[in-house]
Design a protein around this motif. Structure first.
Motif, PDB file in Angstrom:
ATOM      1  N   ALA A 137       0.839  -1.196   0.000  1.00 51.49           N
ATOM      2  CA  ALA A 137       0.000   0.000   0.000  1.00 51.49           C
ATOM      3  C   ALA A 137       0.869   1.239   0.000  1.00 51.49           C
ATOM      4  N   SER A 138       0.453   2.235  -0.763  1.00 52.33           N
ATOM      5  CA  SER A 138       1.165   3.507  -0.813  1.00 52.33           C
ATOM      6  C   SER A 138       0.795   4.340   0.411  1.00 52.33           C
ATOM      7  N   THR A 139       1.760   5.067   0.932  1.00 52.11           N
ATOM      8  CA  THR A 139       1.460   6.010   2.012  1.00 52.11           C
ATOM      9  C   THR A 139       1.862   7.418   1.615  1.00 52.11           C
ATOM     10  N   ASP A 140       2.099   7.637   0.306  1.00 49.81           N
ATOM     11  CA  ASP A 140       2.446   8.959  -0.211  1.00 49.81           C
ATOM     12  C   ASP A 140       1.185   9.824  -0.209  1.00 49.81           C
ATOM     13  N   PRO A 141       1.148  10.905   0.581  1.00 44.03           N
ATOM     14  CA  PRO A 141      -0.077  11.715   0.677  1.00 44.03           C
ATOM     15  C   PRO A 141      -0.470  12.392  -0.642  1.00 44.03           C
ATOM     16  N   THR A 142       0.447  12.458  -1.623  1.00 42.65           N
ATOM     17  CA  THR A 142       0.095  13.056  -2.915  1.00 42.65           C
ATOM     18  C   THR A 142      -0.519  12.029  -3.855  1.00 42.65           C
ATOM     19  N   ASN A 143      -0.489  10.738  -3.478  1.00 46.51           N
ATOM     20  CA  ASN A 143      -1.096   9.686  -4.276  1.00 46.51           C
ATOM     21  C   ASN A 143      -2.616   9.795  -4.120  1.00 46.51           C
ATOM     22  N   PRO A 144      -3.365   9.898  -5.230  1.00 42.02           N
ATOM     23  CA  PRO A 144      -4.829  10.051  -5.115  1.00 42.02           C
ATOM     24  C   PRO A 144      -5.510   8.912  -4.366  1.00 42.02           C
TER      25      PRO A 144
ATOM     26  N   ALA B  89      -8.202   7.113   0.638  1.00 37.09           N
ATOM     27  CA  ALA B  89      -8.228   6.245   1.821  1.00 37.09           C
ATOM     28  C   ALA B  89      -8.154   7.072   3.093  1.00 37.09           C
ATOM     29  N   LYS B  90      -7.302   8.078   3.120  1.00 37.18           N
ATOM     30  CA  LYS B  90      -7.159   8.926   4.309  1.00 37.18           C
ATOM     31  C   LYS B  90      -8.457   9.667   4.609  1.00 37.18           C
ATOM     32  N   ARG B  91      -9.105  10.220   3.572  1.00 34.82           N
ATOM     33  CA  ARG B  91     -10.384  10.921   3.780  1.00 34.82           C
ATOM     34  C   ARG B  91     -11.434   9.972   4.345  1.00 34.82           C
ATOM     35  N   LEU B  92     -11.472   8.740   3.832  1.00 33.48           N
ATOM     36  CA  LEU B  92     -12.469   7.785   4.299  1.00 33.48           C
ATOM     37  C   LEU B  92     -12.185   7.314   5.723  1.00 33.48           C
ATOM     38  N   VAL B  93     -10.912   7.174   6.085  1.00 28.61           N
ATOM     39  CA  VAL B  93     -10.556   6.820   7.467  1.00 28.61           C
ATOM     40  C   VAL B  93     -10.895   7.988   8.391  1.00 28.61           C
ATOM     41  N   ASP B  94     -10.469   9.194   8.009  1.00 24.65           N
ATOM     42  CA  ASP B  94     -10.701  10.373   8.848  1.00 24.65           C
ATOM     43  C   ASP B  94     -12.184  10.659   9.063  1.00 24.65           C
ATOM     44  N   SER B  95     -13.012  10.329   8.063  1.00 26.55           N
ATOM     45  CA  SER B  95     -14.450  10.579   8.193  1.00 26.55           C
ATOM     46  C   SER B  95     -15.174   9.436   8.898  1.00 26.55           C
ATOM     47  N   GLY B  96     -14.431   8.367   9.237  1.00 25.34           N
ATOM     48  CA  GLY B  96     -15.038   7.257   9.953  1.00 25.34           C
ATOM     49  C   GLY B  96     -15.691   6.214   9.075  1.00 25.34           C
TER      50      GLY B  96
ATOM     51  N   ILE C  71      -8.801  -0.503   4.296  1.00 23.77           N
ATOM     52  CA  ILE C  71      -7.919   0.651   4.059  1.00 23.77           C
ATOM     53  C   ILE C  71      -6.881   0.289   3.000  1.00 23.77           C
ATOM     54  N   ASP C  72      -6.264  -0.876   3.141  1.00 25.09           N
ATOM     55  CA  ASP C  72      -5.280  -1.323   2.153  1.00 25.09           C
ATOM     56  C   ASP C  72      -5.898  -1.490   0.774  1.00 25.09           C
ATOM     57  N   ALA C  73      -7.132  -1.987   0.723  1.00 26.58           N
ATOM     58  CA  ALA C  73      -7.817  -2.160  -0.559  1.00 26.58           C
ATOM     59  C   ALA C  73      -8.023  -0.816  -1.251  1.00 26.58           C
ATOM     60  N   PHE C  74      -8.423   0.195  -0.499  1.00 33.19           N
ATOM     61  CA  PHE C  74      -8.612   1.512  -1.102  1.00 33.19           C
ATOM     62  C   PHE C  74      -7.282   2.122  -1.538  1.00 33.19           C
ATOM     63  N   ARG C  75      -6.215   1.783  -0.859  1.00 32.97           N
ATOM     64  CA  ARG C  75      -4.893   2.295  -1.236  1.00 32.97           C
ATOM     65  C   ARG C  75      -4.346   1.621  -2.489  1.00 32.97           C
ATOM     66  N   THR C  76      -4.710   0.374  -2.729  1.00 31.63           N
ATOM     67  CA  THR C  76      -4.105  -0.377  -3.824  1.00 31.63           C
ATOM     68  C   THR C  76      -5.014  -0.592  -5.025  1.00 31.63           C
TER      69      THR C  76
END
Length: 57
Positions: free
Chosen positions: A3-10, A15-22, A30-35
């Motif tokens: 999974a990418s953790t580069d914040p500039t990766n769409p 994934a970050k928005r969906l985690v942060d919003s609950g 989370i990994d599925a949305f990242r990959t």
């Protein structure tokens, strides 16, 4: 593929928005949305058509 953790990766940003919003909780989701390529995800889901998650609060 790791999974990418580069914040500039769409995909990571989504994934970050969906985690942060609950909306995403499990590491697998989370990994599925990242990959998963974003074009493979549905653009919209009509309200009421998605099955209930049924998770306990």
């Amino acid at each position: 593929m790791p999974a990418s953790t580069d914040p500039t990766n769409p995909d990571e940003a989504l994934a970050k928005r969906l985690v942060d919003s609950g909306h995403l909780h499990s590491q697998a989701a989370i990994d599925a949305f990242r990959t998963t390529d974003r074009h493979a995800l549905p653009r919209t889901v009509p309200a009421g058509s998605a099955p209930s998650a049924g998770r306990a609060e």
